[in-house]
Write a protein that holds these residues in place. Structure first.
Motif, PDB file in Angstrom:
ATOM      1  N   TYR A 342       0.826  -1.213   0.000  1.00 33.36           N
ATOM      2  CA  TYR A 342       0.000   0.000   0.000  1.00 33.36           C
ATOM      3  C   TYR A 342       0.860   1.262   0.000  1.00 33.36           C
ATOM      4  O   TYR A 342       0.519   2.255  -0.661  1.00 33.36           O
ATOM      5  N   ALA A 343       1.967   1.253   0.732  1.00 31.04           N
ATOM      6  CA  ALA A 343       2.833   2.433   0.773  1.00 31.04           C
ATOM      7  C   ALA A 343       3.418   2.750  -0.596  1.00 31.04           C
ATOM      8  O   ALA A 343       3.652   3.912  -0.930  1.00 31.04           O
ATOM      9  N   ALA A 344       3.647   1.717  -1.411  1.00 32.37           N
ATOM     10  CA  ALA A 344       4.265   1.906  -2.722  1.00 32.37           C
ATOM     11  C   ALA A 344       3.248   2.161  -3.828  1.00 32.37           C
ATOM     12  O   ALA A 344       3.655   2.431  -4.966  1.00 32.37           O
ATOM     13  N   THR A 345       1.963   2.056  -3.528  1.00 34.96           N
ATOM     14  CA  THR A 345       0.968   2.147  -4.604  1.00 34.96           C
ATOM     15  C   THR A 345      -0.087   3.211  -4.379  1.00 34.96           C
ATOM     16  O   THR A 345      -0.463   3.919  -5.329  1.00 34.96           O
ATOM     17  N   ASP A 346      -0.598   3.372  -3.179  1.00 32.52           N
ATOM     18  CA  ASP A 346      -1.768   4.216  -2.955  1.00 32.52           C
ATOM     19  C   ASP A 346      -1.500   5.674  -3.318  1.00 32.52           C
ATOM     20  O   ASP A 346      -2.032   6.206  -4.298  1.00 32.52           O
ATOM     21  N   GLY A 347      -0.670   6.355  -2.552  1.00 34.02           N
ATOM     22  CA  GLY A 347      -0.374   7.748  -2.853  1.00 34.02           C
ATOM     23  C   GLY A 347       0.458   7.925  -4.107  1.00 34.02           C
ATOM     24  O   GLY A 347       0.322   8.920  -4.825  1.00 34.02           O
ATOM     25  N   VAL A 348       1.329   6.955  -4.404  1.00 30.12           N
ATOM     26  CA  VAL A 348       2.188   7.047  -5.583  1.00 30.12           C
ATOM     27  C   VAL A 348       1.360   7.078  -6.859  1.00 30.12           C
ATOM     28  O   VAL A 348       1.657   7.823  -7.800  1.00 30.12           O
ATOM     29  N   LEU A 349       0.301   6.265  -6.921  1.00 25.25           N
ATOM     30  CA  LEU A 349      -0.562   6.264  -8.101  1.00 25.25           C
ATOM     31  C   LEU A 349      -1.213   7.629  -8.300  1.00 25.25           C
ATOM     32  O   LEU A 349      -1.299   8.136  -9.426  1.00 25.25           O
ATOM     33  N   MET A 350      -1.681   8.256  -7.225  1.00 27.41           N
ATOM     34  CA  MET A 350      -2.320   9.558  -7.351  1.00 27.41           C
ATOM     35  C   MET A 350      -1.315  10.641  -7.728  1.00 27.41           C
ATOM     36  O   MET A 350      -1.634  11.571  -8.475  1.00 27.41           O
ATOM     37  N   ALA A 351      -0.086  10.558  -7.214  1.00 27.01           N
ATOM     38  CA  ALA A 351       0.938  11.520  -7.614  1.00 27.01           C
ATOM     39  C   ALA A 351       1.245  11.377  -9.096  1.00 27.01           C
ATOM     40  O   ALA A 351       1.425  12.377  -9.809  1.00 27.01           O
ATOM     41  N   ALA A 352       1.300  10.139  -9.589  1.00 22.60           N
ATOM     42  CA  ALA A 352       1.557   9.907 -11.006  1.00 22.60           C
ATOM     43  C   ALA A 352       0.406  10.427 -11.853  1.00 22.60           C
ATOM     44  O   ALA A 352       0.614  11.057 -12.903  1.00 22.60           O
ATOM     45  N   ALA A 353      -0.816  10.193 -11.418  1.00 22.43           N
ATOM     46  CA  ALA A 353      -1.974  10.649 -12.180  1.00 22.43           C
ATOM     47  C   ALA A 353      -2.034  12.176 -12.218  1.00 22.43           C
ATOM     48  O   ALA A 353      -2.423  12.767 -13.232  1.00 22.43           O
ATOM     49  N   ALA A 354      -1.659  12.823 -11.124  1.00 22.62           N
ATOM     50  CA  ALA A 354      -1.699  14.288 -11.074  1.00 22.62           C
ATOM     51  C   ALA A 354      -0.751  14.913 -12.085  1.00 22.62           C
ATOM     52  O   ALA A 354      -0.982  16.037 -12.556  1.00 22.62           O
ATOM     53  N   ASP A 355       0.319  14.196 -12.440  1.00 19.70           N
ATOM     54  CA  ASP A 355       1.277  14.716 -13.403  1.00 19.70           C
ATOM     55  C   ASP A 355       0.756  14.661 -14.843  1.00 19.70           C
ATOM     56  O   ASP A 355       1.329  15.279 -15.728  1.00 19.70           O
ATOM     57  N   CYS A 356      -0.298  13.892 -15.066  1.00 23.40           N
ATOM     58  CA  CYS A 356      -0.763  13.656 -16.431  1.00 23.40           C
ATOM     59  C   CYS A 356      -1.976  14.489 -16.823  1.00 23.40           C
ATOM     60  O   CYS A 356      -2.348  14.506 -17.999  1.00 23.40           O
ATOM     61  N   VAL A 357      -2.631  15.127 -15.865  1.00 30.16           N
ATOM     62  CA  VAL A 357      -3.884  15.826 -16.172  1.00 30.16           C
ATOM     63  C   VAL A 357      -3.759  17.298 -15.780  1.00 30.16           C
ATOM     64  O   VAL A 357      -3.014  17.646 -14.866  1.00 30.16           O
ATOM     65  N   PRO A 358      -4.496  18.182 -16.461  1.00 30.50           N
ATOM     66  CA  PRO A 358      -4.424  19.615 -16.150  1.00 30.50           C
ATOM     67  C   PRO A 358      -5.123  19.938 -14.844  1.00 30.50           C
ATOM     68  O   PRO A 358      -5.972  19.181 -14.367  1.00 30.50           O
ATOM     69  N   ALA A 359      -4.774  21.082 -14.268  1.00 30.54           N
ATOM     70  CA  ALA A 359      -5.355  21.479 -12.988  1.00 30.54           C
ATOM     71  C   ALA A 359      -6.868  21.626 -13.081  1.00 30.54           C
ATOM     72  O   ALA A 359      -7.589  21.314 -12.129  1.00 30.54           O
ATOM     73  N   GLU A 360      -7.368  22.100 -14.228  1.00 29.09           N
ATOM     74  CA  GLU A 360      -8.808  22.316 -14.376  1.00 29.09           C
ATOM     75  C   GLU A 360      -9.603  21.020 -14.356  1.00 29.09           C
ATOM     76  O   GLU A 360     -10.810  21.033 -14.112  1.00 29.09           O
ATOM     77  N   LEU A 361      -8.955  19.896 -14.640  1.00 30.74           N
ATOM     78  CA  LEU A 361      -9.619  18.586 -14.633  1.00 30.74           C
ATOM     79  C   LEU A 361      -8.965  17.644 -13.631  1.00 30.74           C
ATOM     80  O   LEU A 361      -9.041  16.430 -13.776  1.00 30.74           O
ATOM     81  N   ARG A 362      -8.337  18.221 -12.603  1.00 31.72           N
ATOM     82  CA  ARG A 362      -7.545  17.392 -11.695  1.00 31.72           C
ATOM     83  C   ARG A 362      -8.403  16.362 -10.969  1.00 31.72           C
ATOM     84  O   ARG A 362      -8.077  15.168 -10.934  1.00 31.72           O
TER      85      ARG A 362
END
Length: 436
Positions: A342-362
């Motif tokens: 969980y430590a390697a996947t939960d928050g890490v997945l959301m950090a990765a996703a945040a890098d791919c989408v614009p702030a207006e559609l975050r």
């Protein structure tokens, strides 16, 4: 006081802190992250009190079969997928992240006392569905607030800090449930009542201390993506978003739920009913210790590598449970690896996703990735419960292990594109580099 005084513009404060510290020094985590971490800590105490006793309450107390429990567990962990996109869309329209998150936290809190009067499978399923609806509404807006308040280069650490605080609540919750079960005459009723009171405190903390916006509200520039369900689904045309969503979905197909892991451990070790509620503590303790270090590691070496490595730890969990190894160290190893997953996947997945989408559609973008993962885990819970009922626990776990190995190999091939300018579908452009 520091949190309250920083409510007006925490994102600017975080960026300024990062600039003023200079090279080689770490910026302080944004006040928004700390405030939301406190909300999650309190709320997780409430949620994990219920989660810790729910498998035993349903299987031993109400006499449900593994298939019946699998259906309810699938509802508990997967129903939120049906409303995550809606929650993300509502949050993005007019930057209402806090309002939608508060609605979700409040709905989940109201469901806790309803477990006192739900004594049949349909009623319990309805209560759990409503509870998970609340979770589905709040998760993407909350994670969007974290990502928008944090500099891109330290998002992994920010999510790690939040998840560590969240997991502190997960560590406390089962312990409180254990103590209540030992002391109260009507143990389950007492657990559900205390859980509601704690959840209400979490909602108050959110309303009083979390800022409404992590960044100033501004008119989007010409061509910027605007919040809509069509625009959210259109993000799947962005290669890095599509790869990340597909990776999360594939690996979710073989992620056996926590409750089944604990039930398997109980069978292997002969854990008594009173001690069963303590099993989640091992997972929570490992998660708490590893969330921040693995978040920082993801910032340095790539979030995708850490995310896939976490599923390698989950494979080791399955292997240990399948093995005939008899040792007092077995539960400690299984729970430590489970928390590391969980430590390697939960928050890490959301950090990765945040890098791919614009702030207006975050919020919408994060919800899109979460939805695929949640639906896959929903299917896995039902399939695993059915396989356990038909073939037994060892055959069911063996099948899950095989599926996870195949899905992990497939996800490894889904390499992200080289950093480039990604085009946002339908409404505008997104200039984002993907460090996944």
């Amino acid at each position: 006081m520091y949190v309250a005084d920083s409510r007006s513009n925490p994102a600017t404060a975080a960026t300024a802190a990062a600039r003023d510290l200079g090279p080689g020094r770490r910026a302080a985590v944004a006040p928004t992250v700390l405030a939301l971490g406190t909300v999650s800590l309190v709320t997780d105490v409430s949620s994990e009190m219920v989660t810790a006793v729910l498998p035993l309450y349903l299987v031993a107390g109400l006499g449900l079969s593994p298939l019946g429990f699998g259906l309810l567990d699938g509802v508990y962990n997967g129903f939120s997928a049906l409303v995550r996109l809606v929650g993300g869309h509502l949050a993005d329209r007019g930057d209402r992240h806090k309002s939608v998150a508060a609605l979700g936290y409040g709905l989940s809190a109201l469901c806790k006392p309803l477990l006192l009067v739900a004594g049949s499978l349909p009623l319990i399923g309805a209560v759990l569905a409503a509870d998970r609806t609340g979770k589905g509404l709040r998760t993407a807006p909350r994670d969007a607030l974290i990502s928008l308040a944090s500099p891109e280069e330290s998002r992994g650490r920010a999510f790690g800090v939040h998840r560590a605080m969240d997991t502190a609540g997960a560590l406390i919750g089962p312990l409180v449930a254990f103590l209540i079960l030992r002391q109260a005459t009507d143990g389950y009723d007492a657990v559900f009542t205390v859980s509601f009171c704690v959840a209400a405190v979490g909602v108050l903390v959110l309303l009083l201390f979390v800022p409404s916006r992590p960044r100033p509200l501004a008119v989007p520039p010409d061509g910027a993506p605007r919040a809509s369900l069509k625009a959210a689904l259109g993000l799947l045309r962005v290669p890095d978003v599509r790869r990340l969503a597909l990776t999360a979905l594939l690996l979710g197909l073989a992620t056996v739920s926590d409750s089944f892991v604990y039930l398997l451990l109980q069978r292997r070790l002969g854990v008594t009913d009173h001690w069963f509620a303590l099993l989640p503590l091992g997972t929570a303790a490992a998660f708490l210790l590893l969330a921040v270090p693995l978040g920082r590691l993801a910032d340095r070496i790539g979030r995708r590598r850490v995310f896939l490595g976490g599923h390698g730890a989950l494979l080791l969990v399955y292997g240990a449970l399948l093995s005939g190894w008899q040792s007092p160290a077995l539960p400690f190893l299984v729970l430590a690896l489970h928390g590391g997953f969980y430590a390697a996947t939960d928050g890490v997945l959301m950090a990765a996703a945040a890098d791919c989408v614009p702030a207006e559609l975050r919020s919408s973008g994060l919800a899109l990735v979460q939805t695929g993962q949640a639906l896959a885990r929903f299917g896995c819970s039902i399939a695993f419960g059915a396989a356990w009922t038909a073939w037994g626990d060892r055959w069911a776990l063996g099948a899950a292990t095989t599926v996870l190995a195949v899905c992990a190999a497939t996800a490894f091939v889904l390499r992200p594109s080289t950093p480039s300018t990604a085009t946002a579908p339908t409404t505008g452009t997104v200039s984002e580099e993907s460090p996944v």
